[in-house]
Enzyme design. Structure first.
Site, PDB file in Angstrom:
ATOM      1  N   ILE A 273      36.859  40.853  32.617  1.00 27.51           N
ATOM      2  CA  ILE A 273      35.958  40.059  31.931  1.00 27.51           C
ATOM      3  C   ILE A 273      34.731  39.807  32.517  1.00 27.51           C
ATOM      4  O   ILE A 273      34.027  39.484  32.714  1.00 27.51           O
ATOM      5  CB  ILE A 273      36.540  38.551  31.937  1.00 27.51           C
ATOM      6  CG1 ILE A 273      37.598  37.881  33.003  1.00 27.51           C
ATOM      7  CG2 ILE A 273      37.667  38.512  30.872  1.00 27.51           C
ATOM      8  CD1 ILE A 273      36.371  37.159  34.075  1.00 27.51           C
TER       9      ILE A 273
ATOM     10  N   GLU B  95      29.201  42.808  35.175  1.00 29.81           N
ATOM     11  CA  GLU B  95      29.330  43.455  36.163  1.00 29.81           C
ATOM     12  C   GLU B  95      29.890  44.731  36.822  1.00 29.81           C
ATOM     13  O   GLU B  95      29.513  45.570  37.630  1.00 29.81           O
ATOM     14  CB  GLU B  95      28.464  42.612  37.323  1.00 29.81           C
ATOM     15  CG  GLU B  95      27.182  42.203  36.982  1.00 29.81           C
ATOM     16  CD  GLU B  95      26.415  42.652  37.104  1.00 29.81           C
ATOM     17  OE1 GLU B  95      25.396  43.791  37.717  1.00 29.81           O
ATOM     18  OE2 GLU B  95      24.622  42.338  35.895  1.00 29.81           O
TER      19      GLU B  95
ATOM     20  N   SER C 122      40.898  41.966  46.543  1.00 30.45           N
ATOM     21  CA  SER C 122      42.370  41.854  46.872  1.00 30.45           C
ATOM     22  C   SER C 122      43.313  41.890  48.204  1.00 30.45           C
ATOM     23  O   SER C 122      42.120  42.304  49.220  1.00 30.45           O
ATOM     24  CB  SER C 122      42.862  42.378  46.021  1.00 30.45           C
ATOM     25  OG  SER C 122      43.200  43.212  45.833  1.00 30.45           O
TER      26      SER C 122
ATOM     27  N   GLY D 209      37.622  49.210  39.957  1.00 29.45           N
ATOM     28  CA  GLY D 209      38.051  50.640  39.432  1.00 29.45           C
ATOM     29  C   GLY D 209      38.934  51.126  40.873  1.00 29.45           C
ATOM     30  O   GLY D 209      39.081  52.125  40.025  1.00 29.45           O
TER      31      GLY D 209
ATOM     32  N   ILE E  55      45.456  45.356  34.039  1.00 28.00           N
ATOM     33  CA  ILE E  55      45.455  44.227  34.285  1.00 28.00           C
ATOM     34  C   ILE E  55      44.500  43.180  35.509  1.00 28.00           C
ATOM     35  O   ILE E  55      44.970  42.675  35.306  1.00 28.00           O
ATOM     36  CB  ILE E  55      46.416  42.611  33.245  1.00 28.00           C
ATOM     37  CG1 ILE E  55      47.027  43.623  32.026  1.00 28.00           C
ATOM     38  CG2 ILE E  55      45.403  41.590  33.160  1.00 28.00           C
ATOM     39  CD1 ILE E  55      48.495  42.841  32.013  1.00 28.00           C
ATOM     40  N   GLY E  56      42.882  43.851  34.713  1.00 33.36           N
ATOM     41  CA  GLY E  56      41.912  42.953  35.269  1.00 33.36           C
ATOM     42  C   GLY E  56      41.660  43.904  36.794  1.00 33.36           C
ATOM     43  O   GLY E  56      42.350  44.136  37.950  1.00 33.36           O
ATOM     44  N   CYS E  57      41.100  44.809  36.526  1.00 43.17           N
ATOM     45  CA  CYS E  57      40.994  46.419  37.083  1.00 43.17           C
ATOM     46  C   CYS E  57      39.445  45.853  38.286  1.00 43.17           C
ATOM     47  O   CYS E  57      39.264  47.399  38.376  1.00 43.17           O
ATOM     48  CB  CYS E  57      40.239  47.424  36.205  1.00 43.17           C
ATOM     49  SG  CYS E  57      38.959  47.289  35.121  1.00 43.17           S
ATOM     50  N   GLY E  58      38.648  44.752  38.470  1.00 42.89           N
ATOM     51  CA  GLY E  58      37.256  44.593  39.186  1.00 42.89           C
ATOM     52  C   GLY E  58      36.644  45.768  38.959  1.00 42.89           C
ATOM     53  O   GLY E  58      36.211  46.177  38.725  1.00 42.89           O
TER      54      GLY E  58
ATOM     55  N   CYS F  62      39.472  30.218  53.029  1.00 43.18           N
ATOM     56  CA  CYS F  62      40.426  31.129  52.332  1.00 43.18           C
ATOM     57  C   CYS F  62      41.497  31.477  53.837  1.00 43.18           C
ATOM     58  O   CYS F  62      42.584  31.070  53.909  1.00 43.18           O
ATOM     59  CB  CYS F  62      40.232  31.782  51.734  1.00 43.18           C
ATOM     60  SG  CYS F  62      39.835  31.393  50.416  1.00 43.18           S
TER      61      CYS F  62
END
Length: 395
Positions: free
Chosen positions: A210, A213, A150, A191, A186-189, A366
């Site tokens: 979700i 891997e 991110s 870690g 929520i959405g920890c990638g 992007c």
């Protein structure tokens, strides 16, 4: 993946008339659109498009941005500074002026997002399977040691590593984390934030993802810390948390699910708790996504506008702070590209040239998106209405 062939020996692949300069001239409509954003076909500027085959033009006219991206993946054109190319295209909103089937495809995209819930619980795992599960080796090579996927915070940083560490610390400080608190991510990638918060702020963390891997690697990276990494959808969560954070996940929620998303946060957050939402945003409400990004990178994603977020928060939560540092995302994406490019000699043993071109198109387009300021990066601090005390934000 399919084998990729570059067009190095074009005369062997296409006849001489096809590869002549005259046949590579663009149709008038595309030449005029390119002129509007200071771009030329086969021009001398680093952001100009170098055409290798005339099929590029039919791909753009019939499929719009999807055809533009696929023709790049197929080696039909190149550009020295693709981030600058996309900056100019997006600054001029050129895609909105495309004619023919290319425009019709955008209308279909808009209708698809307006009338269908593309982010149901059953579909939520698709983006994990398509993108986040492609291989941890890609992300380990491209990202910094925190594995932060991110936007970094570049206010004082001059390296990717420092920008990501500063971002993690900024989040923890905005959340006012205290030892012993329970933090939900929520959405920890992989870690990175969970381990940082647990190690440096003494909190207990539940991180959800979700991606199988991501879960496996995050569990390894958080070993020995009070961190649980769970494979689950946010809608299935139960419990109560002092603080909640979500970094780079809201882009996968979808506008039809915004109400249940914030209702879930409200249900899980303690009365005096804080919720920090870190998300990409878009400068105006658009009921569609880029079809190339949807097909090849982030399946079923949808970027929110400020209007959409504010509307769904009405009567739900109080906005304590709204911080935009979207320009920092361009710096982050270019730093990711530099690391990916440096690691390609190793990665190329597993991934082919079409993947390389796909990944370059993704990162560079992007970067142009954020440079043009169509794209924003927001950190929004939210509370329940009955929270006591005044929130003092930091920068």
């Amino acid at each position: 993946m399919a084998r990729f062939e570059q067009y190095d020996n074009r005369d062997d692949i296409y006849n001489s008339s096809t590869s002549s300069q005259a046949s590579l001239s663009p149709p008038a409509v595309l030449r005029e659109l390119a002129k509007q954003c200071d771009v030329r076909f086969n021009g001398s500027n680093p952001w100009d498009i170098q055409v290798h085959h005339r099929d590029v033009y039919s791909q753009i006219l019939t499929k719009g941005s999807l055809g533009f991206g696929e023709s790049y993946m197929d080696g039909l054109w190149d550009c020295e500074r693709m981030d600058e190319l996309f900056y100019r295209i997006m600054r001029a909103n050129i895609e909105e002026n495309l004619v023919g089937v290319g425009k019709f495809a955008l209308i279909l995209q808009s209708l698809r997002h307006r009338f269908f819930n593309l982010q149901t619980e059953k579909r939520a795992y698709q983006v994990g399977e398509q993108h986040y599960d492609i291989g941890n080796d890609i992300f380990e090579a491209m990202l910094d040691s925190t594995m932060s996927y991110s936007c970094g915070f570049w206010q004082k940083a001059n390296t990717l590593e420092q920008a990501q560490l500063d971002k993690l610390d900024l989040i923890c400080k905005k959340l006012q984390l205290k030892p012993g608190e329970k933090l939900l991510e929520i959405g920890c990638g992989w870690g990175g934030l969970a381990s940082h918060a647990a190690e440096h702020y003494g909190v207990e963390v539940l991180g959800i993802t979700i991606s199988q891997e991501q879960q496996k690697l995050a569990q390894q990276r958080c070993k020995g810390l009070p961190v649980e990494i769970r494979l689950t959808d946010y809608r299935d969560l139960e419990g109560e948390f002092d603080k909640i954070v979500s970094v780079g996940m809201f882009e996968h929620v979808g506008e039809k699910n915004y109400p249940i998303y914030f209702d879930t946060v409200n249900r899980l957050l303690k009365k005096d708790g804080l919720f920090l939402l870190h998300t990409i945003g878009i400068y105006k409400t658009i009921h569609r996504v880029d079809p190339w990004i949807d097909k090849y990178i982030f399946r079923n994603g949808k970027l929110p506008s400020a209007e959409q977020i504010a509307d769904v928060l009405n009567k739900r939560m109080v906005i304590e702070d709204w911080h935009n540092f979207g320009q920092d995302y361009a710096l982050t994406l270019l730093a990711w590209w530099d690391r990916f490019e440096a690691a390609w000699s190793m990665l190329s043993e597993k991934y082919d040239q079409r993947f390389y071109r796909m990944w370059k198109y993704y990162l560079m387009s992007c970067a142009g998106f954020f440079k043009s300021r169509q794209g924003q990066l927001w950190q929004i601090v939210l509370t329940k209405r009955d929270r006591t005390g005044t929130y003092r934000s930091i920068r």
